[in-house]
Design an enzyme around this catalytic site. Structure first.
Site, PDB file in Angstrom:
ATOM      1  N   CYS A 278      46.642  38.651  41.406  1.00  0.00           N
ATOM      2  CA  CYS A 278      47.115  38.996  40.055  1.00  0.00           C
ATOM      3  C   CYS A 278      46.018  39.423  39.083  1.00  0.00           C
ATOM      4  O   CYS A 278      46.160  40.469  38.436  1.00  0.00           O
ATOM      5  CB  CYS A 278      47.893  37.856  39.420  1.00  0.00           C
ATOM      6  SG  CYS A 278      48.577  36.678  40.547  1.00  0.00           S
ATOM      7  N   ARG A 307      42.165  30.611  50.383  1.00  0.00           N
ATOM      8  CA  ARG A 307      42.408  29.350  49.684  1.00  0.00           C
ATOM      9  C   ARG A 307      41.900  28.226  50.553  1.00  0.00           C
ATOM     10  O   ARG A 307      42.116  28.219  51.764  1.00  0.00           O
ATOM     11  CB  ARG A 307      43.906  29.153  49.426  1.00  0.00           C
ATOM     12  CG  ARG A 307      44.469  30.243  48.545  1.00  0.00           C
ATOM     13  CD  ARG A 307      45.937  30.044  48.270  1.00  0.00           C
ATOM     14  NE  ARG A 307      46.447  31.174  47.509  1.00  0.00           N
ATOM     15  CZ  ARG A 307      47.718  31.319  47.124  1.00  0.00           C
ATOM     16  NH1 ARG A 307      48.599  30.387  47.441  1.00  0.00           N
ATOM     17  NH2 ARG A 307      48.097  32.360  46.441  1.00  0.00           N
ATOM     18  N   HIS A 329      52.931  43.338  41.510  1.00  0.00           N
ATOM     19  CA  HIS A 329      53.105  42.901  40.125  1.00  0.00           C
ATOM     20  C   HIS A 329      53.824  43.981  39.359  1.00  0.00           C
ATOM     21  O   HIS A 329      53.495  45.159  39.480  1.00  0.00           O
ATOM     22  CB  HIS A 329      51.749  42.554  39.510  1.00  0.00           C
ATOM     23  CG  HIS A 329      51.129  41.372  40.159  1.00  0.00           C
ATOM     24  ND1 HIS A 329      50.217  41.476  41.175  1.00  0.00           N
ATOM     25  CD2 HIS A 329      51.351  40.043  39.982  1.00  0.00           C
ATOM     26  CE1 HIS A 329      49.887  40.264  41.584  1.00  0.00           C
ATOM     27  NE2 HIS A 329      50.560  39.380  40.888  1.00  0.00           N
TER      28      HIS A 329
END
Length: 582
Positions: A278, A307, A329
């Site tokens: 994002c 992650r 997005h």
RNA sequence: GCCAAAGUGGCUCAGGGGCAGAGCAGCUCACUCGUAAUGAGCAGGUCCUCGGUUCGAAUCCGAGCUUUGGCUCCA
């Protein structure tokens, strides 16, 4: 919530009672054991204990024997309503039970159930007598650790899982189902079909896609890209690392630092591997001023993120540390929001159905207590999500307060071929990032306003989606996804030239095809192709060569000999086009 | 991260205080075959890593790493 049928209620009572019987058996073995809770769960039951020593798998046999013994004693489950004081006396020394007792709201009835040698603090209900339990219809499955009351800061208890049914036949069916799950395990299939691997020495939770796996991934991604283009998206590409400024601004360093890979220091700045795409898409948005005329913007990216997932939670492709999100997005005006959400949901369903998932449920999550953003926007967004679901006629559940702190969301879960649910798509509003990055567009009245930002992934992560597909199809991908659509088996060396000619012809058609030129016998080659679950195996020899034909052996074993090569090509094109299984 | 179990050749696994094993896969040779395994031979291992016990450790003990089943977490 779906209403339970009478049979399901009955099974739940059986399972709960079975948990009590197990607790009695465990207390027989370990009189000093502390007992915690033991509910019925889907397909079975568990009970949590604090035991004087770790349990071994062999202990399950003894517990099972004791349980069978208890069941055959034909003991009545006696319910008693008692005072708190009496309950406290009864469970003196059982610290977990006393804690549970305290948690029962004042004024509520305190009841116990006893089936002979064991009394438990319990709301019930239970079977009338242990004879209603079938001693050949349960099985203890595994031993696991579980935190008391599910809280990480609490002590770890020993949990025993079991499954219980009303008849041995049902038990057998369930155990067969478990076997089926094992056979479909994507980790096992990934190895057998040479699709992917993980390497502990090179880093846990990081996926290596082998050529065969990569072919499937390419088929998925090619389809994904072309559909996104058709549906009004633009592709973007963004970096894999970003300076701490980005993550401080986005808030990730504040909230999720422990889930990010540690920083790399360079030129006196800290760079972080991206855990999300994002902020990068936002950087592109920020690169220029935006008019309401530019919106909506729909930017998609197959963005690989990293992650730091806890070591104990890694699981094959389903939970990894590096994965590729099929991310997008959307930036839009308040007026456009409704239409965008409707369209995203429709597109999601279309994509999931294209991959063969027909049973889809939606889960709508609303505003949690701790959250950011104006209430008006939350309400408008939540309503838009709800309207979109209803518009598609989807079955859905509402998870009140289950949204992320930054916005409401819809998750889509699919049911696979053996009835398991997997969450794939997610559509989330984000009221946090536009605020933090101060995103604006200039509206027709010349005033700068905040756009709506929608974050969505249709497949979730490519790795995980591939794992789900692999288990759904048990490795037998439909031709359009199959890593090797066609394998050619020449009957003998004399026909190698014809086989190679057919291979080259099929390759020109765009098919994923290979030719087995090893010196194995034909039978062994057919077996090898079948083991790789290729949809089509072509057997070529004298007869085929004479007739410019192929003999087709389908994955299921069905055989059609002497098919003109041109007809076969048309057939495969049709199968790929339709995305159907063969 | 927590509880428990496991880690032996590329894969699946046996063995287990005293010479490192099998099947499959790989390589070589022979066979040239009509719908799920042709035969023979060869090669391949730091028995996860590091320490300890022992005359001797793959085996026993400890720590670490990884995997598995769960728990917690999953923006």
């Amino acid at each position: 919530m779906a209403e339970n049928t009478v049979a399901e209620d009955r099974l739940e009572v059986i399972r709960h009672s079975m948990a009590h019987v197990m607790a009695e058996a465990v207390l027989e073995m370990f009189p000093d054991a502390q007992i915690a809770i033991g509910p019925a769960i889907e397909n079975g039951f568990y009970y949590d204990f604090d035991l004087p020593r770790p349990l071994q798998t062999e202990d399950l046999d003894e517990i099972t024997d004791r349980m069978k013994n208890i069941i055959s004693r034909d003991k009545t489950f006696e319910r008693r309503v008692i005072s708190r004081a009496e309950a406290a006396r009864l469970f003196a020394g059982q610290k977990y039970k006393l804690e549970l007792l305290e948690a029962i709201p004042e004024g509520e009835e305190v009841s116990t159930y006893n089936q002979g040698g064991f009394t438990d603090l319990c709301r019930g209900p239970h079977v009338k007598s242990t004879k209603e339990l079938n001693k050949d219809a349960f099985k203890l499955l595994s031993i696991a650790g579980a935190y008391w009351r599910g809280k990480e800061s609490n002590p770890m208890l020993t949990r025993i899982y079991g499954t219980a049914w009303s008849s041995p036949k049902e038990l057998r069916l369930y155990l067969d189902h478990l076997e089926d799950i094992k056979k479909r395990d994507h980790r096992k299939l990934g190895q057998e079909l040479d699709l992917f691997s993980l390497h502990e020495e090179a880093g846990p939770g990081l996926v290596y896609w082998h050529p065969r796996g990569a072919r499937v991934r390419m088929a998925i991604e090619d389809f994904w890209r072309s559909e996104h283009c058709k549906n009004g998206y633009e592709m973007v590409f963004t970096p894999h690392v970003g300076k701490s400024w980005l993550w401080e601004t986005s808030g990730h360093l504040g909230f999720y630092k422990e889930s990010m890979y540690p920083p790399m220091e360079m030129d006196s700045s800290d760079y972080y591997a991206k855990p999300m795409n994002c902020p990068f898409h936002i950087m592109i948005y920020q690169n220029s001023k935006h008019s309401y005329k530019d919106l909506p913007l729909r930017w998609c990216e197959l963005g690989t993120v990293y992650r730091y997932e806890k070591a104990g939670s890694l699981h094959g492709l389903m939970r990894v540390r590096g994965f590729t999100q099929d991310d997008a997005h959307l930036f839009c005006t308040p007026e456009q929001m409704d239409g965008e959400i409707t369209e995203v949901l429709r597109f999601s369903l279309y994509m999931l159905r294209s991959f063969g998932f027909t049973e889809i449920r939606a889960y709508l999550s609303t505003r949690p207590e701790k959250s950011v953003g104006e209430q008006e926007r939350w309400d408008a967004a939540t309503e838009a999500l709800k309207r979109a679901i209803e518009n598609e006629g989807l079955a859905y559940e509402v998870d009140e307060g289950g949204g992320a702190f930054y916005g409401p969301k819809i998750d889509l879960k699919i049911k696979d071929a053996i009835g398991r649910e997997w969450q794939l798509s997610t559509v989330q509003f984000d009221f946090n990032l536009p605020e933090r990055f101060k995103l604006v567009f200039t509206d027709r009245d010349g005033v700068e306003k905040r756009p709506y930002m929608i974050h969505r992934a249709l497949l979730g992560s490519i790795e995980r989606f591939f794992g789900v597909l692999l288990e759904h199809y048990a490795g037998s991908f439909p031709p359009w996804l199959s890593p090797e659509q066609i394998r050619i088996v020449p009957v003998a060396e004399n026909f190698f030239d014809y086989a190679k000619a057919v291979e080259s012809r099929l390759r020109k058609e765009g098919f994923r095809v290979s030719c087995d030129l090893s010196n194995d016998r034909m039978n062994a080659k057919i077996r090898a192709s079948q083991m790789m679950k290729n949809p089509y195996t072509l057997i070529l020899g004298e007869k085929e060569q004479q007739a410019d034909a192929v003999s087709v052996r389908y994955r299921g074993g069905k055989q059609v000999n002497g098919v003109p090569t041109a007809d076969f090509i048309a057939e495969v094109h049709k199968a790929i086009e339709s995305k159907a299984q063969v």
